[in-house]
Scaffold this motif. Structure first.
Motif, mmCIF file in Angstrom:
data_model
loop_
_atom_site.group_PDB
_atom_site.id
_atom_site.type_symbol
_atom_site.label_atom_id
_atom_site.label_comp_id
_atom_site.label_asym_id
_atom_site.label_seq_id
_atom_site.Cartn_x
_atom_site.Cartn_y
_atom_site.Cartn_z
ATOM 1 N N ARG A 173 44.697 -6.532 39.281
ATOM 2 C CA ARG A 173 44.444 -7.432 38.868
ATOM 3 C C ARG A 173 43.027 -8.067 38.480
ATOM 4 O O ARG A 173 42.404 -8.151 40.096
ATOM 5 N N ARG A 175 40.252 -11.921 38.236
ATOM 6 C CA ARG A 175 40.254 -12.919 38.432
ATOM 7 C C ARG A 175 38.685 -12.586 38.050
ATOM 8 O O ARG A 175 38.616 -13.001 38.982
ATOM 9 N N GLU A 182 43.713 -14.561 34.592
ATOM 10 C CA GLU A 182 43.587 -12.752 35.216
ATOM 11 C C GLU A 182 44.050 -11.911 34.032
ATOM 12 O O GLU A 182 44.921 -11.650 33.045
ATOM 13 N N THR A 272 39.195 -10.978 42.625
ATOM 14 C CA THR A 272 37.887 -12.433 42.386
ATOM 15 C C THR A 272 36.489 -12.163 42.666
ATOM 16 O O THR A 272 36.220 -12.012 43.197
#
Length: 728
Positions: A173, A175, A182, A272
């Motif tokens: 995932r 972000r 996301e 991230t």
């Protein structure tokens, strides 16, 4: 293809979704016409094989590709449409082209997606859910939010590869920012294309799968200059579909893969931030294209704003703007924008961009004059200013005003709509001709204009008594090596030089450093350039150029290496920045030119502009792409901001920031070729101009830098108007 037999003793059988595709570079080591031929040949071959073999699947993205087929071979286009409807030809990406994902502005990337979506919905009735930039060199942190805003929550990429960036899994995932949306993301193993399928290539796709994931994608097909599926690859797959221990192979598509893992997405590892990067040199080579792309993006957006305000727009305006944007989005292509194509390709690329510039300019110039025609008559000559931006403009601008054969008299004044005097300063005009030949005078003045608003300045030539003529106070006295404002913003060129940024204090001046660079066009296998200069500038004495009520400037000329340089520092009344204008006559080979700003204190935080917003980065010396600005926080808490609309890469260390101005590798020189090319062309030879603004203070913010950058990109559009002015 039949399902794989269960393997004796195997705890888990991984399903390998084989993705037959043809990544086609429309421009790279060939011109776009050759890319067109490759598109046609590849897609005809893929259709032939899909017609023959009922279980095959093929994946292809990019609206530009389908438009080329539609324009040149309608029968082939209809064959593709039928395979799409049958669910065997898979549309992915959906953008106009696979762009560079660091260089275009946020506006440019949105247009990239909007144009692609418009085309796919019109021609196929669908817009792909899977974002697909498998060859782009890095992926900005703004992409997850941008993709989500267009309904794309799945993404496929390859670069940076495993040796360039460590990630917690092949599928994860992603972000861009901690509090942002996301998307589920897959990194291709080894390569997106291959001429020969091997067990090693298949197995590589199963490495680094997160726990609980029993599906992966393996990409196959001949790419770069086209080819797609081959019969040999198909035969190999049929022979090996159940013969690799622990695996089963199936012809598939990215959509099918993501559906197969949809119930496991919540448990995938989370990444991230930005996904960087491959080929750091791509953001400091072939600067002319980067500059032209950025200018076209802003100019076309201004043209759209003017078109909406125009009381009588031309009926084909929408069509012309769309075609102009298509040209710009085509030059977003990662090899094009990144400067890695053959030299001869760029003359055509610049012609395409030039057409977009011309379209935007015509819409703007005709539109502002039609707006001006609606103004009431006035006995005074007027300058009409239009802020074609969604943000307010508040700053200085220069404009050359037609005065026929008159001298600009001391008593002439600029007045705004309510009769208030607008301070102005005369500057040298662009033309280097005798005063008797001049029909224009260059004015410097400061204005504030609301978004989408029109402002008029009146030229008052009436004779007044000396006491009635308003003269704004001058800047502090300037002398040969120093210029300053009353607010404490100053430049002193004595010794190593210093900047004084008001209450923020004293800073060293930046310095040009020429560094040896023997990397290839991409700068493969490196993430930074050297620290030891091969040469520093040899400068003449500074010369005071301007000294007026609004602006003072110092110019210094010299050489660095074999290149001529001109630097000009400016300070402006009422502004909280110092401006540096650089002009470089570049004639180097295998060199990189850095503008280095030494820091008196250590850097504790750095935020760089990216296509949308900014991102925090470490001062670790790594070369990174950048958009428009950087904001530095020093150990004392003081902040230093730099705005630089024409610079596209930098590196930072705890004690210094280095803006990358120019590089001179051989063009289209790909590692590991030794670079011995008797007819080789060195990049970016000739004239280059840069503007950098320095801001400092505890309250300087990223928003301040964004506002400055936008005003530098989009000064007000100006025109003369003489409605009702009596004959001279």
């Amino acid at each position: 293809m039949t399902a794989c037999r269960p393997l004796h003793g195997a705890q888990t059988v991984i399903t390998v979704h084989l993705i037959f595709n043809a990544h086609i570079d429309p421009v790279w080591l060939w011109p776009w016409q050759s890319g067109l031929d490759s598109v046609l040949a590849t897609c005809r071959s893929a259709c032939d094989l899909l017609d023959e073999q009922a279980d095959l699947h093929f994946t292809q993205g990019e609206a530009w590709t389908y438009l080329q087929i539609e324009r040149t071979d309608r029968r082939l286009f209809e064959r593709i449409r039928r395979h799409v409807e049958a669910g065997r030809w898979h549309l992915v990406g959906g953008w106009w082209i696979q762009p560079d994902c660091n260089g275009p502005s946020g506006l440019g990337l949105r247009r990239q997606i909007e144009l692609g979506r418009e085309y796919f919905l019109e021609r196929f009735g669908v817009f792909p859910r899977v974002g697909y930039n498998i060859d782009s060199f890095g992926h900005a942190a703004c992409l997850p939010e941008l993709l989500r805003s267009f309904g794309q929550d799945r993404y496929v990429f390859m670069r940076p590869q495993e040796h360039e960036m460590a990630l917690p899994g092949r599928v994860f995932r992603w972000r861009g920012r901690t509090d942002g949306p996301e998307i589920v993301t897959f990194r291709i193993a080894r390569a997106y294309s291959t001429r020969e399928l091997t067990v090693e290539h298949i197995r590589a796709s199963t490495e680094q799968l997160p726990e609980g994931i029993e599906h992966t994608m393996c990409f196959a097909g001949v790419g770069d200059h086209g080819g797609g599926i081959t019969r040999r690859q198909i035969d190999w797959c049929r022979e090996h579909h159940d013969r690799i221990d622990g695996l089963k192979i199936m012809f598939s598509s990215p959509d099918r893969f993501f559906e197969a893992i949809s119930d496991r997405i919540a448990n995938l590892p989370l990444v991230t931030g930005e996904l960087q990067m491959h080929s750091v040199g791509c953001y400091s080579v072939q600067r002319a294209v980067k500059l032209s792309v950025r200018q076209a993006e802003h100019r076309l957006d201004q043209a759209e704003i003017v078109g909406h305000l125009d009381p009588d727009p031309e009926p084909d305006m929408g069509y012309r703007l769309r075609e102009a944007w298509r040209n710009v989005c085509f030059t977003h292509f990662h090899d094009t924008y990144c400067g890695t194509c053959i030299p001869s390709a760029y003359s055509q690329i610049q012609s395409q961009l030039g057409l977009s510039h011309a379209v935007a300019d015509e819409i703007i110039q005709y539109g502002i004059r039609r707006l001006a025609n609606r103004l009431p008559e006035d006995a005074m000559q007027r300058i009409v200013l239009l802020n074609a931006s969604d943000e307010p403009f508040g700053g200085y601008m220069e404009y050359e005003l037609s005065v026929e054969d008159r001298q600009w008299e001391d008593h002439w004044q600029l007045l705004d709509e309510d009769g208030s005097v607008i301070a102005h300063q005369l500057m040298d005009v662009e033309a280097v001709v005798s005063q008797e030949w001049l029909y224009f005078r260059r004015l410097l003045f400061r204005v504030g204009i609301a978004p989408h608003a029109v402002k008029t300045l009146r030229v008052d030539r009436r004779v007044r008594s000396a006491c009635d003529v308003e003269h704004p106070p001058h800047l502090q006295p300037a002398w040969r090596t120093r210029i300053a404002t009353n607010a404490g913003f100053a430049v002193d060129l004595r010794g190593t030089g210093r900047m004084f940024l008001g209450e923020a204090g004293e800073y060293p001046l930046p310095k040009l450093e020429l560094i040896d660079d023997h990397t290839d066009t991409w700068s493969h296998e490196t993430d930074r350039y050297g620290l030891i200069p091969a040469a520093r500038p040899r400068l003449r004495a500074a010369k005071l150029i301007d000294q007026g009520p609004l602006m003072a400037s110092l110019r210094q000329r010299g050489r660095v290496g074999s290149s001529r340089i001109e630097s000009e520092y400016r300070v402006y009344a009422g502004e909280r920045f110092i401006e540096l204008l650089l002009r470089i006559y570049w004639s180097e080979q295998h060199k990189v030119l850095k503008l280095t700003l030494p820091l008196a204190e250590l850097m504790v935080r750095r935020q760089d502009g990216i296509p949308v917003g900014g991102v925090d980065r470490l001062p670790d010396g790594t070369e990174r792409p950048v958009r428009d600005w950087t904001l530095i926080t020093l150990a004392s808490g003081r902040r230093l901001g730099l705005v630089f609309p024409e610079i596209y890469a930098l590196d930072a260390w705890p004690d210094a920031l280095r803006l990358t101005l120019l590089r001179s590798p051989l063009m289209a020189h790909h590692y590991p070729h030794p670079g011995d090319a008797p007819r080789g062309v060195f990049a970016d030879q000739g004239l280059h101009e840069f503007r950098i603004r320095f801001l400092a203070g505890n309250d300087v913010s990223a928003g301040d830098l964004e506002a400055q950058a936008l005003m530098m990109h989009r000064p007000p559009i100006a025109a003369d108007i003489t409605l009702g002015m009596p004959p001279t």
